[in-house]
Design a protein around this motif. Structure first.
Motif, PDB file in Angstrom:
ATOM      1  N   UNK A 185       0.838  -1.204   0.000  1.00  0.00           N
ATOM      2  CA  UNK A 185       0.000   0.000   0.000  1.00  0.00           C
ATOM      3  C   UNK A 185       0.872   1.253   0.000  1.00  0.00           C
ATOM      4  N   UNK A 186       0.341   2.323  -0.537  1.00  0.00           N
ATOM      5  CA  UNK A 186       1.089   3.582  -0.598  1.00  0.00           C
ATOM      6  C   UNK A 186       0.680   4.562   0.498  1.00  0.00           C
ATOM      7  N   UNK A 187      -0.490   4.365   1.099  1.00  0.00           N
ATOM      8  CA  UNK A 187      -0.908   5.254   2.190  1.00  0.00           C
ATOM      9  C   UNK A 187       0.018   5.068   3.387  1.00  0.00           C
ATOM     10  N   UNK A 231       4.381   4.838   1.534  1.00  0.00           N
ATOM     11  CA  UNK A 231       5.222   5.428   0.504  1.00  0.00           C
ATOM     12  C   UNK A 231       5.532   6.864   0.886  1.00  0.00           C
ATOM     13  N   UNK A 232       6.824   7.160   0.988  1.00  0.00           N
ATOM     14  CA  UNK A 232       7.233   8.506   1.352  1.00  0.00           C
ATOM     15  C   UNK A 232       6.966   9.466   0.194  1.00  0.00           C
ATOM     16  N   UNK A 233       7.033  10.745   0.484  1.00  0.00           N
ATOM     17  CA  UNK A 233       6.806  11.753  -0.552  1.00  0.00           C
ATOM     18  C   UNK A 233       8.063  12.580  -0.785  1.00  0.00           C
ATOM     19  N   UNK A 234       9.190  12.025  -0.436  1.00  0.00           N
ATOM     20  CA  UNK A 234      10.433  12.789  -0.481  1.00  0.00           C
ATOM     21  C   UNK A 234      11.197  12.664  -1.774  1.00  0.00           C
ATOM     22  N   UNK A 273      -0.303  -0.708  13.466  1.00  0.00           N
ATOM     23  CA  UNK A 273      -0.391   0.386  12.498  1.00  0.00           C
ATOM     24  C   UNK A 273      -1.825   0.896  12.475  1.00  0.00           C
ATOM     25  N   UNK A 274      -1.961   2.202  12.300  1.00  0.00           N
ATOM     26  CA  UNK A 274      -3.294   2.804  12.317  1.00  0.00           C
ATOM     27  C   UNK A 274      -3.315   4.042  11.428  1.00  0.00           C
ATOM     28  N   UNK A 306      -6.664  -0.359   6.787  1.00  0.00           N
ATOM     29  CA  UNK A 306      -5.910   0.888   6.936  1.00  0.00           C
ATOM     30  C   UNK A 306      -4.954   0.756   8.120  1.00  0.00           C
ATOM     31  N   UNK A 307      -4.595  -0.471   8.419  1.00  0.00           N
ATOM     32  CA  UNK A 307      -3.704  -0.765   9.528  1.00  0.00           C
ATOM     33  C   UNK A 307      -3.990  -2.155  10.061  1.00  0.00           C
ATOM     34  N   UNK A 308      -3.432  -2.439  11.225  1.00  0.00           N
ATOM     35  CA  UNK A 308      -3.653  -3.741  11.826  1.00  0.00           C
ATOM     36  C   UNK A 308      -2.619  -4.041  12.889  1.00  0.00           C
ATOM     37  N   UNK A 309      -2.810  -5.159  13.557  1.00  0.00           N
ATOM     38  CA  UNK A 309      -1.901  -5.582  14.614  1.00  0.00           C
ATOM     39  C   UNK A 309      -0.888  -6.562  14.044  1.00  0.00           C
TER      40      UNK A 309
END
Length: 450
Positions: free
Chosen positions: A302-304, A344-347, A449-450, A434-437
């Motif tokens: 995922x990219x988020x 995914x970083x935006x740098x 992650x959340x 959108x996350x998980x344990x």
């Protein structure tokens, strides 16, 4: 036999089936009557049922309508709705994408006429124009310039004369007289607009552009399918570059989806899937076949940006987090550390991996990210490993901080190294997480992650 030949053959085959099945619906007292009289009585029975379910206080019928599949027109089934009246009038409704006169995608009703015909079997005929249904039969393409024919005048391979295939207590099934697609008519259990709204909500929950690959499993076998967000069930032995695949059309329901025709996995058959009680998967009629979104692959790609829950940090991570925050202040006094996560970083030269997520001003209204690459791999269903790359790869933003504050990358790398290991993962949503344990099973440390 190719699919095209199969569909061409269907009207002939199904016509023969009508002769063999029509008698199976009859009440015993009809067997001493002539064939034509039996069909007449059967038509009366069907019309009585259609009208009764359309009476005041009831919600009429859901018509799960399909058109015959071709290479050009292999799209989803459509939810139409109907109220049938004893005087031969019928009101149909839908919000499908082929409605004309600016109504595409908008809830629309149209009243026309219907008739029960007696041919070789019972035929439900929509015998005058109806904006909801006849567009699928019209030779003019509704998506192109006025007057332009579609499929050499064949239209969308829809039918308005529907031949009885099955008459059961909970459903009536027909097939198209010309093209053979299946239409299923079932009592509607709620107001029509609510049915559409509930169906749309369920579709958006289980089928998205971001996560649109699925496992199809039973106790022995695993296959895959994709394209559910298009209303298709494209069945294959693997997602990428499958050696062979078959595509089936689906219609969505408030609880899942139904394929036009049944299919098998090993010794299990399936046609309709409904979401299970804990919303972890969809399951078929007898619960032996399950459809599970490939969420574990999605979680590695995922990219988020999903940030780690700081309350689960161990002592080493808490200390490193504070040190990284202090180094960011050395780089820019207006920067502070918001979190560390995955995505995914935006740098500049963006990287998938561990992301340092920063506030970039004291008002905390702008953010920036710095990325360092790690390898996330699906090891088995629901099991993910986090590993280092062969060499440390960082994005431009990370490098900019390092240039002014030497040792910054090394400190971030220390934090990253606490995560290397293998995890059992429980997502916060099994269809679009959108996350998980992440529960550590070999190295690493449990985090969320959340």
């Amino acid at each position: 036999m190719t699919y095209k030949k199969l569909f061409l053959a269907l009207p002939v085959v199904l016509g023969a089936m009508a002769l063999t099945t029509s008698c199976s619906f009859e009440q015993d007292e009809y067997f001493d009557e002539s064939a034509s009289l039996r069909v007449t009585h059967q038509n009366e029975n069907i019309k009585d049922r259609l009208v009764a379910q359309s009476s005041a206080g009831k919600n009429g019928w859901v018509i799960q309508y399909f058109v015959a599949g071709t290479d050009d027109y292999n799209f989803e089934g459509f939810n139409l709705f109907g109220r049938f009246y004893d005087n031969g009038k019928v009101t149909l409704a839908s919000d499908h994408k082929f409605l004309r006169n600016g109504n595409a995608g908008k809830y629309t009703e149209h009243t026309s006429t219907y008739e029960m015909l007696s041919e070789e079997g019972s035929v439900l005929a929509f015998n005058t124009w109806n904006d909801i249904l006849t567009v699928f039969v019209d030779p003019v393409d509704p998506t192109k310039a006025p007057g332009q024919l579609i499929n050499n005048g064949e239209g969308m391979f829809g039918d308005q004369n529907l031949v009885l295939k099955k008459l059961a207590d909970d459903e009536i099934q027909f097939y198209g007289e010309r093209h053979g697609a299946i239409t299923r008519v079932i009592p509607c259990d709620r107001p029509w607009q609510q049915y559409l709204d509930d169906t749309k909500a369920l579709k958006n929950r289980i089928a998205t552009a971001s996560l649109n690959n699925y496992y199809v499993i039973n106790d022995v076998d695993t296959m895959f399918f994709k394209e559910l967000n298009k209303g298709l069930f494209t069945y294959c032995e693997r997602i990428n570059d499958p050696l062979q695949k078959k595509t089936f059309k689906c219609v969505f329901t408030p609880n899942g989806f139904r394929m036009e025709r049944p299919e098998t996995l090993g010794e299990s058959s399936f046609q309709e899937f409904t979401i299970n009680n804990d919303s972890t998967c969809l399951q078929n009629e007898d619960g032996k076949v399950k459809v599970v979104a490939c969420w574990d692959n999605y979680m590695t790609s995922h990219s988020s940006i999903w940030t780690m829950d700081t309350t689960l940090y161990n002592d080493a991570q808490k200390s490193l987090f504070a040190e990284i925050d202090a180094l960011l202040h050395q780089f820019n006094t207006g920067w502070s550390l918001k979190g560390i996560g995955f995505g995914k970083s935006t740098g500049g030269n963006s990287l998938n991996g561990v992301v340092v997520y920063c506030y970039t001003n004291t008002a905390k209204t702008k953010t920036n990210t710095l990325g360092i690459e790690v390898l996330q791999n699906r090891e088995a269903y629901g099991k993910i490993s986090i590993k280092p790359t062969a060499s440390v790869k960082t994005d431009n933003n990370m490098n900019a901080v390092e240039k002014k504050v030497p040792g910054f990358i090394a400190k971030v790398q220390e934090f990253v190294e606490t995560l290397y290991g293998t995890y059992d993962v429980t997502p916060n949503d099994y269809f679009l997480p959108t996350g998980g344990l992440y529960t550590a099973t070999d190295g690493g440390t449990t985090f969320k992650l959340q």
